[in-house]
Design a protein around this motif. Structure first.
Motif, PDB file in Angstrom:
ATOM      1  N   HIS A 192       0.886  -1.272  -0.003  1.00 56.53           N
ATOM      2  CA  HIS A 192       0.062   0.132  -0.143  1.00 56.53           C
ATOM      3  C   HIS A 192       0.829   1.182   0.148  1.00 56.53           C
ATOM      4  O   HIS A 192       0.302   2.296  -0.064  1.00 56.53           O
ATOM      5  CB  HIS A 192      -1.012  -0.035   1.322  1.00 56.53           C
ATOM      6  N   TYR A 393     -13.146  11.349  13.259  1.00 57.62           N
ATOM      7  CA  TYR A 393     -14.321  11.693  13.281  1.00 57.62           C
ATOM      8  C   TYR A 393     -14.948  10.427  12.462  1.00 57.62           C
ATOM      9  O   TYR A 393     -14.538   9.915  11.649  1.00 57.62           O
ATOM     10  CB  TYR A 393     -14.640  12.962  12.353  1.00 57.62           C
ATOM     11  N   ASP A 415       3.653   9.665  -0.847  1.00 57.75           N
ATOM     12  CA  ASP A 415       2.390   8.874  -0.113  1.00 57.75           C
ATOM     13  C   ASP A 415       1.978   7.644  -1.280  1.00 57.75           C
ATOM     14  O   ASP A 415       2.002   7.988  -2.447  1.00 57.75           O
ATOM     15  CB  ASP A 415       1.182   9.970  -0.377  1.00 57.75           C
ATOM     16  N   MET A 417      -0.912   6.238  -2.131  1.00 56.14           N
ATOM     17  CA  MET A 417      -2.067   6.515  -3.261  1.00 56.14           C
ATOM     18  C   MET A 417      -2.296   7.824  -2.554  1.00 56.14           C
ATOM     19  O   MET A 417      -2.462   8.827  -3.338  1.00 56.14           O
ATOM     20  CB  MET A 417      -3.069   5.605  -3.174  1.00 56.14           C
ATOM     21  N   LEU A 419      -6.056   8.269  -0.448  1.00 57.73           N
ATOM     22  CA  LEU A 419      -7.477   8.097  -0.614  1.00 57.73           C
ATOM     23  C   LEU A 419      -8.255   9.209  -0.442  1.00 57.73           C
ATOM     24  O   LEU A 419      -9.269   9.310  -0.892  1.00 57.73           O
ATOM     25  CB  LEU A 419      -7.870   6.835   0.240  1.00 57.73           C
ATOM     26  N   GLU A 423     -11.758  10.668  -2.220  1.00 55.39           N
ATOM     27  CA  GLU A 423     -12.734  10.749  -1.548  1.00 55.39           C
ATOM     28  C   GLU A 423     -13.367  12.166  -1.575  1.00 55.39           C
ATOM     29  O   GLU A 423     -14.616  12.171  -1.975  1.00 55.39           O
ATOM     30  CB  GLU A 423     -12.464  10.322   0.144  1.00 55.39           C
TER      31      GLU A 423
HETATM   32  C1  GDG Z   1      -1.960   3.843   3.293  1.00 56.04           C
HETATM   33  C2  GDG Z   1      -1.052   4.687   2.363  1.00 56.04           C
HETATM   34  C3  GDG Z   1      -2.705   4.533   0.593  1.00 56.04           C
HETATM   35  C4  GDG Z   1      -8.450   9.954   8.157  1.00 56.04           C
HETATM   36  N1  GDG Z   1      -8.904  10.596   9.262  1.00 56.04           N
HETATM   37  C5  GDG Z   1     -10.166  10.256   9.481  1.00 56.04           C
HETATM   38  C6  GDG Z   1     -10.518   9.081   8.523  1.00 56.04           C
HETATM   39  N2  GDG Z   1      -9.366   8.914   7.904  1.00 56.04           N
HETATM   40  C7  GDG Z   1      -9.621   8.176   6.724  1.00 56.04           C
HETATM   41  C8  GDG Z   1      -9.538   8.795   5.130  1.00 56.04           C
HETATM   42  C9  GDG Z   1      -8.974   7.777   4.261  1.00 56.04           C
HETATM   43  C10 GDG Z   1      -8.040   7.103   5.213  1.00 56.04           C
HETATM   44  O1  GDG Z   1      -8.149   7.331   6.548  1.00 56.04           O
HETATM   45  C11 GDG Z   1      -6.342   7.463   5.041  1.00 56.04           C
HETATM   46  O2  GDG Z   1      -6.123   7.017   3.740  1.00 56.04           O
HETATM   47  P1  GDG Z   1      -4.967   7.776   3.224  1.00 56.04           P
HETATM   48  O3  GDG Z   1      -4.652   6.979   1.928  1.00 56.04           O
HETATM   49  O4  GDG Z   1      -5.165   9.073   2.957  1.00 56.04           O
HETATM   50  O5  GDG Z   1      -3.516   7.376   3.880  1.00 56.04           O
HETATM   51  P2  GDG Z   1      -2.830   6.403   4.607  1.00 56.04           P
HETATM   52  O6  GDG Z   1      -3.645   6.037   6.087  1.00 56.04           O
HETATM   53  O7  GDG Z   1      -1.443   6.674   5.045  1.00 56.04           O
HETATM   54  O8  GDG Z   1      -2.946   4.762   3.998  1.00 56.04           O
HETATM   55  C12 GDG Z   1      -1.827   5.639   1.411  1.00 56.04           C
HETATM   56  C13 GDG Z   1      -3.248   3.671   1.543  1.00 56.04           C
HETATM   57  O9  GDG Z   1      -2.848   3.116   2.532  1.00 56.04           O
HETATM   58  C14 GDG Z   1      -4.417   2.616   0.755  1.00 56.04           C
HETATM   59  O10 GDG Z   1      -3.819   1.974   0.059  1.00 56.04           O
HETATM   60  O11 GDG Z   1      -3.645   5.368  -0.207  1.00 56.04           O
HETATM   61  O12 GDG Z   1      -0.898   6.021   0.554  1.00 56.04           O
HETATM   62  O13 GDG Z   1      -0.174   5.514   3.017  1.00 56.04           O
HETATM   63  O14 GDG Z   1      -9.690   6.933   3.861  1.00 56.04           O
HETATM   64  O15 GDG Z   1     -10.745   9.223   4.963  1.00 56.04           O
HETATM   65  N3  GDG Z   1     -11.849   8.801   8.395  1.00 56.04           N
HETATM   66  C15 GDG Z   1     -12.757   8.909   9.417  1.00 56.04           C
HETATM   67  N4  GDG Z   1     -12.455   9.679  10.581  1.00 56.04           N
HETATM   68  C16 GDG Z   1     -11.170  10.349  10.542  1.00 56.04           C
HETATM   69  O16 GDG Z   1     -10.876  11.342  11.359  1.00 56.04           O
HETATM   70  N5  GDG Z   1     -13.747   8.292   9.615  1.00 56.04           N
END
Ligand code: GDG
Length: 769
Positions: A192, A393, A415, A417, A419, A423
């Motif tokens: 990921h 949240y 990073d 991806m 997400l 979103e």
């Molecule tokens: C890894 C990789 C790759 C965040 N704060 C809250 C919340 N979130 C959710 C977001 C999003 C997810 O968490 C974060 O996903 P990201 O992709 O932005 O980043 P990582 O956590 O670092 O994920 C990344 C991912 O894996 C998938 O392969 O894209 O590059 O580092 O969904 O919405 N959700 C809620 N409350 C929050 O306060 N409900």
């Protein structure tokens, strides 16, 4: 069981896998029953302890669960992972129709395997050493120990021949451990996070063990093309295995220590390719369309004093996300007077993350100091510059914030991806809002209509923010529509389906043309200019013992002629054979375009064979010839053979010892002098090439030359996967026979391929068959 720190192999005289997590081992009823097993560090549930001490589980609605839920239900799936609480053992249980198999981690495992090796070594290393990685032998030992426990749990629940899909950097040794314990399994791995360039990856003291662990998989998925490329390069540099495009030939006899294959020269094909992950776009849009969530979005704006522009950042509080850079740029814009606190508010959600790792504690202090300073400098009684929130949240609230935000800031320094970017786009069904997106986030490969930035360039980032704030409505709408199409077309279900299709692809393949293929052919036949590109051996001609005896099956020539007779159709053969040999066996009509030697040789409407090597390649060819001639001159029984873009060292006639010496010498000297050389190992032959061309390259060339707007490609071999990988959305890939593939369709044998060609010609000529 014994284990040596520099190896990921099991001690073979033990039958069981690691039993140190035996209390987490699944019970007998579950053993060996599941045909699809997902393995990830965390189970998709959160544990809650009731007042009576009993466990209750709440589904954590991540994208991965949503994507895999229907598949898991339909195919008798199990999920293996840590339940998120230390020192507790749980028997496997069902949650919402999915079987969950908890793996126990104790406090020490969490400290060393999870917070230590995963989050303090691999995470910073894989994110281009934005923070310095730590390298500790004890945490590596814990990583190995815990990976063995996960592998043991997965091996115990997987049915014979099951598909196991392992996720992420915490579990990179699991594919190899599983393969050794259960050679019957089909094993996939998805990373990921980014995979770093070799110059950075090479720092890792256990760099070979990790690669060896990953190469236990059949398909290794990455977020970006560049990540897959970095991985293949590391494999070439550290193991010298032949890689061609997305295919890596891994010697089956190699124990991971030497990089040399066993005596047999047999290899296993591994695919390393990008599969960009996505989100459940429809579910996000559905939430965004709910009146209560829209009302909440309005409320948020009102509570912030109805600023003209609301900017939003949503990140886990992580140093990779570039939160500090974002705050700096915003602060300077306020100081310069280009933005005013009366008009613009930045809402920053920084969800708590890895709070026991010291780098994260320091980061929190640093960010909160910056936010405090900025607010102190610029906020007024009625307007806050940054509304900062260090909590998580509910998803509904996140969607309301996305809806409320005019500008979304994703300024990650690196990073996988991201997400959040997807979103935001999925939520904006109103086709409004501007996405400012770092080019260092994987999402930038797809979301090209965002305003792309280099977050290290503070001036550039400031200009991008101002541009986003001032962007006219029409431009916003145009960009957002295009972004939304991308995210809708490639949602998380499409992502998991394409990964699993590449991984499993067909057991027994039925005879004839399947209905969905026929439909796709009807669609293809309507194209203005179409290129029909065909592999030869195994696709038009059945495989035979002596390659010179291969011939296309009866009817193929006529089918090809029928295609050649039609306007707007070009036919090409794409082969791994040298062109002279292809001409000999295929005897193509003169207007068939030809490419041989995996794209190195080309013959396009001329009698000459083109072999356009550039001058640096010619120089390499000279060096190669010099080194091999000197080796073969001094070791009896070895000979060299000239190839279109390389040379082969044959050792068949030498004694075994001499043969090995010659091959070792050749490898050592050439790795030293020509590090970029492609090496292919066969039985008693080592082939070096100055050009790593693939059938994918050949297809690109043919596409350009023929000016085709749609391409059909049929092939049976793993080298054809490079061509399938080069196909675009509207093209059609046809795999002949069994095995993992990136092609969208499959038929049983060359007989069906000929039927398909006849069908295309008939459809194109307007004749219904
Ligand atoms: C890894 C990789 C790759 C965040 N704060 C809250 C919340 N979130 C959710 C977001 C999003 C997810 O968490 C974060 O996903 P990201 O992709 O932005 O980043 P990582 O956590 O670092 O994920 C990344 C991912 O894996 C998938 O392969 O894209 O590059 O580092 O969904 O919405 N959700 C809620 N409350 C929050 O306060 N409900």
């Amino acid at each position: 069981m014994t284990y040596s720190a520099d190896s990921t192999r099991f001690d073979r005289d033990q039958t069981a896998l690691d039993d140190s997590g035996a209390d987490a081992a699944p019970d007998d009823t579950a053993t060996g029953a599941y045909t699809l097993v997902v393995v990830s560090n965390r189970l998709p549930v959160d544990f809650e302890e009731g007042d009576d001490g009993a466990a209750t589980w709440r589904t954590s609605p991540g994208g991965l669960v949503t994507a895999l839920e229907p598949l898991m239900r339909a195919s008798n799936g199990a999920w293996v992972g840590w339940p998120g609480v230390a020192d507790r053992s749980f028997a496997p249980f069902d949650n919402d129709g999915i079987s969950l198999v908890p793996v126990r981690l104790n406090e020490e495992d969490i400290e060393d395997y999870y917070e230590g090796f995963s989050n303090d070594t691999l995470w910073p290393l894989y994110h281009d050493v934005i923070a310095p990685p730590s390298y500790h032998r004890e945490t590596w030992d814990a990583y190995v120990r815990v990976n063995r426990r996960f592998a043991a749990a997965a091996a115990a629940v997987a049915a014979p021949g099951a598909t196991v899909w392992v996720h992420d950097y915490q579990l990179q040794l699991v594919p190899r451990l599983l393969r050794e314990a259960r050679p019957d399994l089909v094993i996939g791995f998805f990373n990921h996070i980014p995979f770093p360039p070799y110059g950075i990856y090479a720092q890792l003291p256990w760099r070979k063990q990790i690669l060896h662990g990953l190469l236990g998989a059949d398909v290794i998925g990455f977020q970006r093309v560049a990540d897959a490329g970095n991985f293949s390069q590391a494999v070439r540099r550290l193991y010298g295995y032949a890689t061609r495009g997305v295919v890596i030939d891994v010697p089956t006899g190699d124990n991971g220590q030497t990089g040399q294959s066993g005596q047999t020269g047999e290899t296993r094909r591994v695919i390393a390719k990008h599969f960009p992950i996505s989100i459940d776009a429809a579910a996000y849009e559905e939430l965004a369309r709910r009146p209560d969530i829209q009302a909440r979005a309005r409320q948020i704006r009102e509570d912030l004093g109805n600023p003209k522009t609301l900017m939003l950042g949503v990140d886990r509080l992580d140093y990779t996300k570039g939160i500090g850079h974002r705050i700096k740029a915003f602060g300077e814009l306020l100081a310069d007077g280009r933005l005013s606190v009366e008009d613009v508010t930045l809402v920053q959600i920084a969800s708590p993350s890895r709070e026991r790792v010291s780098t994260y504690m320091a980061l929190r202090d640093e960010i909160e100091l910056a936010v405090g300073r900025l607010n102190g400098d610029f906020s007024t009684i009625s307007h806050t510059a940054i509304s900062y929130h260090h909590h998580s949240y509910p998803r509904e609230e996140m969607v309301a914030m996305y809806l409320a935000a005019d500008v979304m800031l994703v300024t990650a320094l690196r990073d996988g991806m991201n997400l959040v970017a997807k979103e935001y786009v999925a939520v904006r069904f109103d086709a409004d809002g501007v996405l400012v997106l770092s080019e260092f986030a994987g999402a930038a490969d797809e979301l090209k209509q965002a305003i792309l930035i280099n977050p290290h360039d503070i001036d550039g980032t400031k200009d991008a923010i101002v541009r986003a704030v001032e962007m006219p409505r029409r431009e916003r709408a145009r960009r957002m529509r295009s972004l939304r199409r991308k995210v809708a077309e490639n949602d998380v279900a499409a992502w998991s389906a394409s990964f699993l299709r590449a991984l499993t692809g067909g057991a027994a393949v039925a005879a004839g043309i399947p209905d969905d293929l026929d439909l796709a052919l009807q669609n293809l036949a309507g194209a203005e200019n179409v290129l029909i590109a065909l592999d030869f051996d195994g696709t038009l001609a059945p495989h035979v013992d002596h390659p010179e005896d291969a011939r296309a099956i009866t009817g193929t020539r006529e089918a090809i002629q029928a295609l050649l007779d039609l306007p707007g159709v070009r036919v090409a053969f794409v082969s791994g054979r040298a062109l002279v040999s292809l001409q000999h066996v295929a005897q193509p009509q003169s207007s068939v375009l030809l490419t041989g030697s995996h794209g190195i040789e080309v013959q396009l409407d001329t009698p000459e064979i083109e072999l356009n090597l550039v001058s640096s390649e010619l120089e390499q060819l000279d060096t190669l010839a010099r080194v091999l001639t000197s080796i073969s001159g001094s070791i009896a029984g070895t000979t060299i053979e000239r190839k279109p873009a390389g040379l082969a060292l044959h050792t068949r006639l030498a004694t075994e010892k001499d043969g090995q010496t010659a091959q070792r010498e050749a490898r050592e000297q050439l790795t030293d002098q020509l590090p970029g050389l492609t090496v292919r190992e066969g039985k008693n032959v080592l082939e070096f090439s100055v050009r790593s061309s693939t059938k994918g390259d050949a297809l690109e060339k043919l596409r350009e030359y023929s000016g085709a707007d749609r391409v059909f490609y049929a092939g049976d071999d793993v080298t054809d996967e490079d061509a399938f990988a080069a196909l675009r959305d509207d093209d059609l890939g046809l795999k002949v026979g069994q095995g993992a593939t990136l092609a969208g369709y499959r038929v049983r044998s060359p007989k069906e391929v000929t039927q398909v060609l006849v069908r295309i010609a008939a459809l194109r000529a307007g004749l219904a068959l």
